[in-house]
Design an enzyme around this catalytic site. Structure first.
Site, PDB file in Angstrom:
ATOM      1  N   CYS A 131       5.952  12.345   5.731  1.00 23.96           N
ATOM      2  CA  CYS A 131       6.100  11.843   5.039  1.00 23.96           C
ATOM      3  C   CYS A 131       6.776  10.506   4.267  1.00 23.96           C
ATOM      4  O   CYS A 131       7.612  10.119   4.586  1.00 23.96           O
ATOM      5  CB  CYS A 131       6.869  12.873   3.145  1.00 23.96           C
ATOM      6  N   ASP A 132       6.406   9.876   3.509  1.00 25.86           N
ATOM      7  CA  ASP A 132       7.456   8.678   2.755  1.00 25.86           C
ATOM      8  C   ASP A 132       6.298   8.391   1.492  1.00 25.86           C
ATOM      9  O   ASP A 132       5.549   8.751   0.813  1.00 25.86           O
ATOM     10  CB  ASP A 132       6.937   7.697   3.847  1.00 25.86           C
ATOM     11  N   GLN A 133       7.847   7.204   0.996  1.00 25.20           N
ATOM     12  CA  GLN A 133       7.143   7.447  -0.550  1.00 25.20           C
ATOM     13  C   GLN A 133       7.380   5.358  -0.830  1.00 25.20           C
ATOM     14  O   GLN A 133       8.069   5.241  -0.662  1.00 25.20           O
ATOM     15  CB  GLN A 133       7.268   7.932  -1.242  1.00 25.20           C
TER      16      GLN A 133
END
Length: 199
Positions: free
Chosen positions: A75-77
């Site tokens: 995941c990354d944002q």
């Protein structure tokens, strides 16, 4: 037997989302230099959504390399305001500048999730939330940062929507999971599709 599920993240928020959904998993943070991965993307036309997806994939692949057969969630944002991408503030002064820049404007949170097994990317998704911050008085920003302390340094926008950061906003378009940084509904759908969870 369902494959072992690994969350390639140290985020307590992402861990809580998965645990609350009843998913059995192990959390193993990836060992990647995010800024080093981002640097070659500058000037290539990569969007903030692309950057989030590339970083999420790199994290999942990193953890997948040492856990054969496991289904790894990366995941990354990214937070974008127009073409500008924000990173976690370095200190309180940086957090103050973030909030001043976001004040009265609508920014975008781009939350990417990727599934990898044995180094191969099986699936990816980027979910977007748009958040409109109310016009903030600089003195209020100072008081707010003094109150929340170092929590302001833990997220890209210098706020946590699940805490007192909610007071900074007048409008939110997007789901809670995307804002926290793990688009849970598309992820659960894909995990069911792969037979990794009951469904």
């Amino acid at each position: 037997m369902a494959a072992k599920i690994i969350l390639a993240s140290a985020s307590p928020f992402r861990k809580a989302l998965l645990a609350n959904a009843g998913i059995e998993f192990t959390a193993i943070p990836a060992d990647v230099d995010e800024r080093a991965l981002e640097a070659p993307l500058e000037g290539t036309g990569a969007t903030p959504e692309d950057v989030a997806s590339i970083l999420a994939e790199a994290k999942a692949i990193n953890v997948s390399e040492s856990h054969p057969g496991a289904l790894v969630i990366g995941c990354d944002q990214t937070l974008s305001l127009g073409d500008r991408v924000f990173h976690k503030p370095r200190d309180k002064e940086d957090a103050r500048r973030h909030l001043l820049d976001l004040s009265g404007k609508t920014h975008q949170l781009n939350s990417a999730v990727v599934l990898v097994r044995d180094g191969e990317t099986l699936w990816r998704d980027v979910s977007i939330a748009r958040l409109t911050m109310r016009k903030l008085d600089p003195a209020f920003i100072g008081r707010h940062l003094a109150k929340v302390g170092d929590k302001a340094l833990a997220s890209v926008g210098a706020y946590q929507i699940e805490g007192e950061g909610i007071q900074l906003f007048e409008k939110i378009d997007g789901d809670y999971f995307t804002i926290v940084g793990l688009p849970l509904l598309p992820l659960l759908a894909k995990l069911r599709d792969l037979g990794a969870i009951d469904g």
